[in-house]
Design a protein around this motif. Structure first.
Motif, mmCIF file in Angstrom:
data_model
loop_
_atom_site.group_PDB
_atom_site.id
_atom_site.type_symbol
_atom_site.label_atom_id
_atom_site.label_comp_id
_atom_site.label_asym_id
_atom_site.label_seq_id
_atom_site.Cartn_x
_atom_site.Cartn_y
_atom_site.Cartn_z
ATOM 1 N N ARG A 6 -14.609 -112.555 -83.790
ATOM 2 C CA ARG A 6 -13.849 -111.309 -83.727
ATOM 3 C C ARG A 6 -13.924 -110.977 -85.246
ATOM 4 N N ALA A 7 -14.388 -109.695 -85.564
ATOM 5 C CA ALA A 7 -14.290 -109.246 -86.694
ATOM 6 C C ALA A 7 -13.367 -107.731 -86.773
ATOM 7 N N ASN A 8 -12.443 -107.848 -87.804
ATOM 8 C CA ASN A 8 -11.679 -106.875 -88.110
ATOM 9 C C ASN A 8 -11.750 -106.136 -89.559
ATOM 10 N N LEU A 9 -12.353 -104.778 -89.275
ATOM 11 C CA LEU A 9 -12.842 -104.244 -90.537
ATOM 12 C C LEU A 9 -12.118 -103.023 -90.944
ATOM 13 N N PHE A 10 -10.715 -102.745 -90.057
ATOM 14 C CA PHE A 10 -9.894 -101.704 -90.438
ATOM 15 C C PHE A 10 -8.820 -102.421 -91.378
ATOM 16 N N GLY A 11 -8.527 -102.033 -92.442
ATOM 17 C CA GLY A 11 -7.627 -102.630 -93.409
ATOM 18 C C GLY A 11 -8.364 -103.707 -94.202
ATOM 19 N N GLU A 38 -19.843 -108.504 -92.900
ATOM 20 C CA GLU A 38 -19.569 -107.388 -92.739
ATOM 21 C C GLU A 38 -20.425 -106.157 -92.230
ATOM 22 N N ILE A 39 -21.599 -106.399 -92.964
ATOM 23 C CA ILE A 39 -22.755 -105.170 -92.603
ATOM 24 C C ILE A 39 -23.560 -105.724 -91.443
ATOM 25 N N ILE A 40 -23.872 -106.998 -91.391
ATOM 26 C CA ILE A 40 -24.591 -107.290 -90.242
ATOM 27 C C ILE A 40 -24.063 -107.418 -88.945
ATOM 28 N N LEU A 41 -22.610 -107.750 -89.121
ATOM 29 C CA LEU A 41 -21.918 -107.567 -87.818
ATOM 30 C C LEU A 41 -21.560 -105.975 -87.189
ATOM 31 N N HIS A 42 -21.431 -105.279 -88.311
ATOM 32 C CA HIS A 42 -21.212 -103.929 -87.850
ATOM 33 C C HIS A 42 -22.321 -103.186 -87.452
ATOM 34 N N ALA A 43 -23.510 -103.418 -88.013
ATOM 35 C CA ALA A 43 -24.795 -102.948 -87.656
ATOM 36 C C ALA A 43 -25.215 -103.156 -86.128
ATOM 37 N N ILE A 92 -28.501 -115.205 -87.729
ATOM 38 C CA ILE A 92 -29.089 -114.046 -88.305
ATOM 39 C C ILE A 92 -30.630 -114.155 -88.036
ATOM 40 N N GLU A 93 -31.113 -113.121 -87.228
ATOM 41 C CA GLU A 93 -32.567 -113.251 -86.955
ATOM 42 C C GLU A 93 -33.052 -111.937 -87.687
ATOM 43 N N GLN A 94 -34.342 -112.205 -87.954
ATOM 44 C CA GLN A 94 -35.202 -110.995 -88.656
ATOM 45 C C GLN A 94 -36.351 -110.715 -87.795
ATOM 46 N N LYS A 95 -36.786 -109.383 -87.906
ATOM 47 C CA LYS A 95 -37.915 -108.872 -87.350
ATOM 48 C C LYS A 95 -38.317 -107.510 -87.893
ATOM 49 N N ASP A 96 -39.571 -107.711 -88.430
ATOM 50 C CA ASP A 96 -40.151 -106.365 -88.951
ATOM 51 C C ASP A 96 -39.450 -105.878 -90.108
ATOM 52 N N GLY A 97 -38.704 -106.878 -90.973
ATOM 53 C CA GLY A 97 -37.870 -106.456 -92.085
ATOM 54 C C GLY A 97 -36.482 -105.939 -91.784
ATOM 55 N N PHE A 99 -32.714 -107.255 -90.055
ATOM 56 C CA PHE A 99 -32.014 -108.498 -89.819
ATOM 57 C C PHE A 99 -30.961 -107.996 -88.767
ATOM 58 N N TYR A 100 -30.570 -108.845 -87.853
ATOM 59 C CA TYR A 100 -29.782 -108.759 -86.671
ATOM 60 C C TYR A 100 -28.656 -110.012 -86.536
ATOM 61 N N TRP A 101 -27.701 -109.725 -86.083
ATOM 62 C CA TRP A 101 -26.770 -110.766 -85.689
ATOM 63 C C TRP A 101 -27.445 -111.131 -84.289
ATOM 64 N N THR A 102 -27.228 -112.733 -84.096
ATOM 65 C CA THR A 102 -27.569 -112.804 -82.761
ATOM 66 C C THR A 102 -27.087 -112.500 -81.566
ATOM 67 N N ASP A 103 -27.699 -112.294 -80.206
ATOM 68 C CA ASP A 103 -27.272 -111.980 -79.037
ATOM 69 C C ASP A 103 -26.394 -113.031 -78.348
ATOM 70 N N GLU A 104 -26.721 -114.201 -78.982
ATOM 71 C CA GLU A 104 -26.284 -115.629 -78.311
ATOM 72 C C GLU A 104 -24.658 -115.801 -78.566
ATOM 73 N N ILE A 105 -24.124 -115.166 -79.409
ATOM 74 C CA ILE A 105 -22.666 -115.030 -79.902
ATOM 75 C C ILE A 105 -22.126 -113.789 -79.708
ATOM 76 N N PRO A 106 -21.362 -113.449 -78.798
ATOM 77 C CA PRO A 106 -20.670 -112.139 -78.606
ATOM 78 C C PRO A 106 -19.593 -111.725 -79.686
ATOM 79 N N VAL A 107 -19.783 -110.595 -80.085
ATOM 80 C CA VAL A 107 -18.792 -109.900 -81.303
ATOM 81 C C VAL A 107 -17.832 -109.029 -80.833
ATOM 82 N N VAL A 108 -16.632 -108.947 -81.017
ATOM 83 C CA VAL A 108 -15.735 -108.040 -80.853
ATOM 84 C C VAL A 108 -15.076 -107.524 -82.365
#
Length: 238
Positions: A6-11, A38-43, A92-97, A99-108
């Motif tokens: 769980r990521a809280n970005l408000f406040g 912050e940036i990798i999860l929000h993306a 954190i996965e990388q493809k063609d320059g 970066f992505y957060w993994t699909d294996e751990i869901p993010v709310v």
């Protein structure tokens, strides 16, 4: 039931997994880790190009080898996440320059949930259900997007976008509440909007509700208190 990150970005930013706080206002010294998450999860599924990721983490710091420094931050973040009890996966996965957060751990994420509810509300035809969706969305927005980091370019852009979306939601919800003559909900809406987005004169919604329900003495007191607050804090009469 799968465990969620769980990521809280408000406040103020906070991150938790299975109810355990991983970072937040009590651990704000880990600035590089926080900036990365912050940036990798929000993306989300869009990912973050390398140059944007490096800018988000290091801002304008002059580094001899920024690519190497970025890899160090990612490596340390992976160790930190594993030690915090997350499954042992490639977070954190990388493809063609990019970066992505993994699909294996869901993010709310609260900001993403806010947008989803706003979108659903805009498409809903039933007025009562539409009001409910808007009110749920509005109450997720409990502060500016990453308000302590307003000087960061990507954060400032997102903060402005979410602020505008919040205002649109409040205005639309207020119009629907007028149609239904739900004056007590309109009163609460005005109080909440003024609290999380001050000095935007959302107090007018509360005034409208007080007058509509013939609570004139309360309206006068509320007006006087609001005038005093605006004058004391920003030196302006509303």
């Amino acid at each position: 039931m799968a465990k969620e990150l769980r990521a809280n970005l408000f406040g103020t930013f906070s991150l938790s997994y299975d109810g355990q706080l991983l970072t937040g206002k009590n651990k704000s010294s880990e600035s590089n880790f926080i900036s990365l998450m912050e940036i990798i999860l929000h993306a989300g599924s869009k990912g973050v190009p390398r140059d944007e990721l490096e800018q988000a983490i290091f801002q304008n710091v002059d580094l001899k080898n920024v690519h190497h420094s970025t890899q160090n931050v990612i490596y340390n973040a992976k160790k930190r996440l594993l030690a915090s009890g997350l499954p042992d996966v490639n977070y954190i996965e990388q493809k063609d320059g990019v970066f992505y957060w993994t699909d294996e751990i869901p993010v709310v994420e609260d900001a993403r949930e806010f947008e989803r509810l706003c979108s659903e509300a805009g498409e809903e035809q039933d007025i009562s259900r539409r009001i409910s969706l808007y009110m749920d969305a509005i109450h997720i927005y409990d502060g500016e997007f990453l308000e302590m980091q307003a000087s960061v370019v990507w954060i400032a852009k997102e903060a402005r976008r979410y602020r505008e979306l919040f205002c649109e939601c409040v205005e639309t919800a207020a119009g629907l509440l007028r149609q239904k003559e739900e004056w007590f909900l309109l009163e609460d809406l005005g109080l909440y909007a003024a609290k999380v987005h001050p000095f935007s004169e959302w107090e007018t919604l509360t005034m409208e509700a007080l007058i509509a329900t013939s609570r004139y003495d309360d309206a006068i007191r509320f007006y006087e208190d609001t005038v005093e607050y605006y004058m004391n804090v920003i030196g302006l009469k509303p």
